[in-house]
Design a protein around this motif. Structure first.
Motif, PDB file in Angstrom:
ATOM      1  N   ASP A 153      51.591  37.083  46.076  1.00  0.00           N
ATOM      2  CA  ASP A 153      50.180  36.755  45.840  1.00  0.00           C
ATOM      3  C   ASP A 153      49.916  35.261  45.680  1.00  0.00           C
ATOM      4  O   ASP A 153      48.769  34.855  45.487  1.00  0.00           O
ATOM      5  CB  ASP A 153      49.661  37.496  44.595  1.00  0.00           C
ATOM      6  CG  ASP A 153      49.589  38.999  44.804  1.00  0.00           C
ATOM      7  OD1 ASP A 153      49.512  39.420  45.974  1.00  0.00           O
ATOM      8  OD2 ASP A 153      49.614  39.743  43.810  1.00  0.00           O
ATOM      9  N   LEU A 156      47.015  33.590  47.539  1.00  0.00           N
ATOM     10  CA  LEU A 156      45.705  33.923  46.982  1.00  0.00           C
ATOM     11  C   LEU A 156      45.355  32.973  45.846  1.00  0.00           C
ATOM     12  O   LEU A 156      44.211  32.512  45.734  1.00  0.00           O
ATOM     13  CB  LEU A 156      45.693  35.363  46.466  1.00  0.00           C
ATOM     14  CG  LEU A 156      45.755  36.483  47.500  1.00  0.00           C
ATOM     15  CD1 LEU A 156      45.912  37.828  46.793  1.00  0.00           C
ATOM     16  CD2 LEU A 156      44.507  36.479  48.366  1.00  0.00           C
ATOM     17  N   PHE A 157      46.334  32.674  44.996  1.00  0.00           N
ATOM     18  CA  PHE A 157      46.076  31.807  43.851  1.00  0.00           C
ATOM     19  C   PHE A 157      45.612  30.428  44.314  1.00  0.00           C
ATOM     20  O   PHE A 157      44.721  29.820  43.707  1.00  0.00           O
ATOM     21  CB  PHE A 157      47.328  31.654  42.982  1.00  0.00           C
ATOM     22  CG  PHE A 157      47.931  32.955  42.510  1.00  0.00           C
ATOM     23  CD1 PHE A 157      47.152  34.089  42.375  1.00  0.00           C
ATOM     24  CD2 PHE A 157      49.281  33.045  42.211  1.00  0.00           C
ATOM     25  CE1 PHE A 157      47.707  35.296  41.937  1.00  0.00           C
ATOM     26  CE2 PHE A 157      49.850  34.224  41.776  1.00  0.00           C
ATOM     27  CZ  PHE A 157      49.058  35.355  41.641  1.00  0.00           C
ATOM     28  N   TRP A 160      41.973  30.604  45.557  1.00  0.00           N
ATOM     29  CA  TRP A 160      41.035  30.730  44.444  1.00  0.00           C
ATOM     30  C   TRP A 160      40.950  29.433  43.640  1.00  0.00           C
ATOM     31  O   TRP A 160      39.867  29.024  43.219  1.00  0.00           O
ATOM     32  CB  TRP A 160      41.471  31.881  43.545  1.00  0.00           C
ATOM     33  CG  TRP A 160      41.333  33.235  44.184  1.00  0.00           C
ATOM     34  CD1 TRP A 160      40.419  33.599  45.140  1.00  0.00           C
ATOM     35  CD2 TRP A 160      42.132  34.390  43.931  1.00  0.00           C
ATOM     36  NE1 TRP A 160      40.599  34.915  45.479  1.00  0.00           N
ATOM     37  CE2 TRP A 160      41.638  35.430  44.766  1.00  0.00           C
ATOM     38  CE3 TRP A 160      43.202  34.669  43.087  1.00  0.00           C
ATOM     39  CZ2 TRP A 160      42.193  36.719  44.757  1.00  0.00           C
ATOM     40  CZ3 TRP A 160      43.752  35.945  43.093  1.00  0.00           C
ATOM     41  CH2 TRP A 160      43.253  36.953  43.916  1.00  0.00           C
ATOM     42  N   ASP A 187      36.718  37.044  42.537  1.00  0.00           N
ATOM     43  CA  ASP A 187      37.920  37.622  43.139  1.00  0.00           C
ATOM     44  C   ASP A 187      39.123  37.537  42.209  1.00  0.00           C
ATOM     45  O   ASP A 187      39.853  38.518  42.016  1.00  0.00           O
ATOM     46  CB  ASP A 187      38.235  36.924  44.458  1.00  0.00           C
ATOM     47  CG  ASP A 187      37.230  37.240  45.543  1.00  0.00           C
ATOM     48  OD1 ASP A 187      36.505  38.240  45.400  1.00  0.00           O
ATOM     49  OD2 ASP A 187      37.157  36.481  46.529  1.00  0.00           O
ATOM     50  N   ILE A 188      39.336  36.362  41.634  1.00  0.00           N
ATOM     51  CA  ILE A 188      40.519  36.195  40.788  1.00  0.00           C
ATOM     52  C   ILE A 188      40.376  36.962  39.473  1.00  0.00           C
ATOM     53  O   ILE A 188      41.350  37.514  38.959  1.00  0.00           O
ATOM     54  CB  ILE A 188      40.818  34.691  40.538  1.00  0.00           C
ATOM     55  CG1 ILE A 188      42.185  34.554  39.861  1.00  0.00           C
ATOM     56  CG2 ILE A 188      39.729  34.026  39.720  1.00  0.00           C
ATOM     57  CD1 ILE A 188      42.681  33.129  39.799  1.00  0.00           C
ATOM     58  N   TYR A 191      41.120  40.547  40.261  1.00  0.00           N
ATOM     59  CA  TYR A 191      42.565  40.693  40.442  1.00  0.00           C
ATOM     60  C   TYR A 191      43.279  40.753  39.087  1.00  0.00           C
ATOM     61  O   TYR A 191      44.124  41.630  38.846  1.00  0.00           O
ATOM     62  CB  TYR A 191      43.083  39.520  41.273  1.00  0.00           C
ATOM     63  CG  TYR A 191      44.586  39.393  41.338  1.00  0.00           C
ATOM     64  CD1 TYR A 191      45.314  40.025  42.342  1.00  0.00           C
ATOM     65  CD2 TYR A 191      45.275  38.617  40.405  1.00  0.00           C
ATOM     66  CE1 TYR A 191      46.704  39.906  42.404  1.00  0.00           C
ATOM     67  CE2 TYR A 191      46.654  38.491  40.458  1.00  0.00           C
ATOM     68  CZ  TYR A 191      47.366  39.139  41.457  1.00  0.00           C
ATOM     69  OH  TYR A 191      48.739  39.022  41.501  1.00  0.00           O
ATOM     70  N   LEU A 192      42.951  39.816  38.192  1.00  0.00           N
ATOM     71  CA  LEU A 192      43.632  39.757  36.905  1.00  0.00           C
ATOM     72  C   LEU A 192      43.220  40.910  35.991  1.00  0.00           C
ATOM     73  O   LEU A 192      44.029  41.400  35.201  1.00  0.00           O
ATOM     74  CB  LEU A 192      43.363  38.408  36.234  1.00  0.00           C
ATOM     75  CG  LEU A 192      44.047  37.220  36.930  1.00  0.00           C
ATOM     76  CD1 LEU A 192      43.539  35.900  36.382  1.00  0.00           C
ATOM     77  CD2 LEU A 192      45.571  37.309  36.783  1.00  0.00           C
ATOM     78  N   LEU A 226      43.550  33.913  33.522  1.00  0.00           N
ATOM     79  CA  LEU A 226      43.029  32.986  34.529  1.00  0.00           C
ATOM     80  C   LEU A 226      43.289  31.548  34.116  1.00  0.00           C
ATOM     81  O   LEU A 226      43.757  30.722  34.919  1.00  0.00           O
ATOM     82  CB  LEU A 226      41.533  33.227  34.718  1.00  0.00           C
ATOM     83  CG  LEU A 226      40.752  32.196  35.538  1.00  0.00           C
ATOM     84  CD1 LEU A 226      41.257  32.165  36.969  1.00  0.00           C
ATOM     85  CD2 LEU A 226      39.261  32.506  35.509  1.00  0.00           C
TER      86      LEU A 226
END
Length: 398
Positions: A153, A156-157, A160, A187-188, A191-192, A226
């Motif tokens: 992932d 993705l990080f 974001w 989005d993040i 996800y978290l 986050l």
């Protein structure tokens, strides 16, 4: 007449894409307008002593900026940087054991293993993008492992993080800001939140599980995660790029570090001072307070410039020079903040930077950026002083 009244309210601070102009502007403000009220009614503080006064006084300068921007209250829940004592102390203690000197020191073998693996993958011709090859994947791998997030992932990080740190925020009291921030974080956060919910049913030995075990609800735990994920990598990513750029601008520094790696920690501190990764921090006054002869009313945004504090000629001799043996550290180093909100991950960022620079200087006789073009380097526009790309060319030693 106060310094605030004399200051040009319609002036605009240069953004970080023009570093020389920004530093010149900050020097002018330190000299002429140490406290400045801008067009949005925000007060800016520039001198080191005043910056530290604000940062170590959470009772009068609150980190809970949502009190003036109610729309951002939702995204502030669980955000350690936007919470005051005693709640700040409670939340900080939840994960502080993961960042004790011993726990951080114990990470060095793993950090060195990751660093060497990443550098082993660099082309033999010595040409590569430092951010892509090392400065991003190293810290994001470390913090993702601490949080219990999979390596698959990581891309993705980065997407974001770029989205969030590229946001332009001129007026923090803008009612639409909360919606913009929430949209950029959607989005993040989703996800978290999913990872938090997974840990509620199947806890593991990671920081997200620790947040759940401490009683944080899904929203608080996701927002806290986050913060750890973003702050846990962006500081080191920017710091490493800034270090290589700074060393290349000062002939002999790289060779000196290569000859004596014990001086690398001092070099890191001087890079942090010259190019502080985060340029400023926001606070809100809870009562009228006087700074540098200017009275700031209650319920006003205050922006404290850590970058300016670290260039203050009142605190440092020849502040624009790179001085390896300056001896900066402790309370004089404002790059990681000051007071109760001093960066929890500062020891980890310093360790990651030291290991990375030890490995780089051991492998390369020299390492220099191959392009000074801002279009290529893609600097962050505001708030973060650093680049998102850094093509470099090195002369391999082995």
């Amino acid at each position: 007449m106060t310094t605030t009244e004399m200051a040009p309210a319609d002036a605009v601070a240069p953004d970080t894409t023009d570093e020389p102009a920004l530093l010149e502007w900050l020097a002018d403000m330190r000299r002429e307008h140490p406290v400045w009220r801008d067009r949005y009614g925000m007060y800016h503080v520039f001198r080191q002593a005043d910056v530290q006064t604000v940062l170590r006084d959470p009772a009068r300068f609150s980190s809970e900026t949502s009190r003036l921007a109610a729309a951002s209250a939702k995204v502030s829940r669980g955000m350690l940087t936007q919470i005051d004592p005693p709640e700040h102390r409670r939340l900080r203690q939840v994960v502080s054991t993961a960042f004790t000197p011993k726990r951080v020191a114990d990470l060095e073998p793993r950090i060195r293993e990751i660093t060497r693996r990443l550098l082993d993958a660099v082309p033999d011709d010595g040409g590569f993008d430092l951010v892509d090859a090392l400065a991003f994947p190293l810290p994001v791998t470390v913090i993702a492992e601490m949080l219990g997030l999979p390596a698959s992932d990581h891309p993705l990080f980065r997407t974001w993080a770029d989205r969030l740190f590229s946001m332009q925020v001129d007026d923090p009291s803008d009612p639409a800001l909360g919606e913009r921030v929430a949209a950029a974080m959607a989005d993040i956060v989703a996800y978290l939140t999913a990872r938090v919910q997974e840990r509620r049913t199947a806890p593991t030995e990671d920081l997200i599980s620790a947040l759940v075990a401490a009683g944080l609800d899904d929203e608080e735990a996701a927002n806290f995660s986050l913060l750890l994920l973003l702050a846990g990598h962006i500081t080191t990513t920017v710091l490493l790029g800034n270090a290589v750029r700074t060393f290349a601008e000062h002939p002999g520094v790289w060779e000196g570090l290569r000859a004596d790696p014990a001086t690398i920690p001092a070099a890191i501190e001087e890079v942090l001072r010259l190019r502080s990764p985060f340029t400023m921090a926001g606070r809100v006054t809870t009562e009228p307070v006087e700074i540098a002869g200017t009275t700031i009313p209650a319920d006003r945004f205050v922006l404290v410039w850590m970058l300016s504090a670290n260039h203050d000629e009142r605190a440092f001799d020849d502040p624009e020079a790179f001085v390896l043996d300056r001896g900066i550290g402790g309370g004089a180093q404002t790059a990681f903040g000051h007071g109760v909100h001093f960066c929890l991950g500062a020891p980890l960022a310093r360790l990651e930077a030291r290991v990375a620079l030890e490995e780089l200087t051991a492998r390369y006789h020299a390492l220099s950026p191959t392009s000074g073009s801002m279009e290529v380097l893609r600097p962050y526009p505001r708030g973060v002083l650093g680049v998102r790309r850094l093509p470099v060319k090195g002369v391999r030693s082995y």
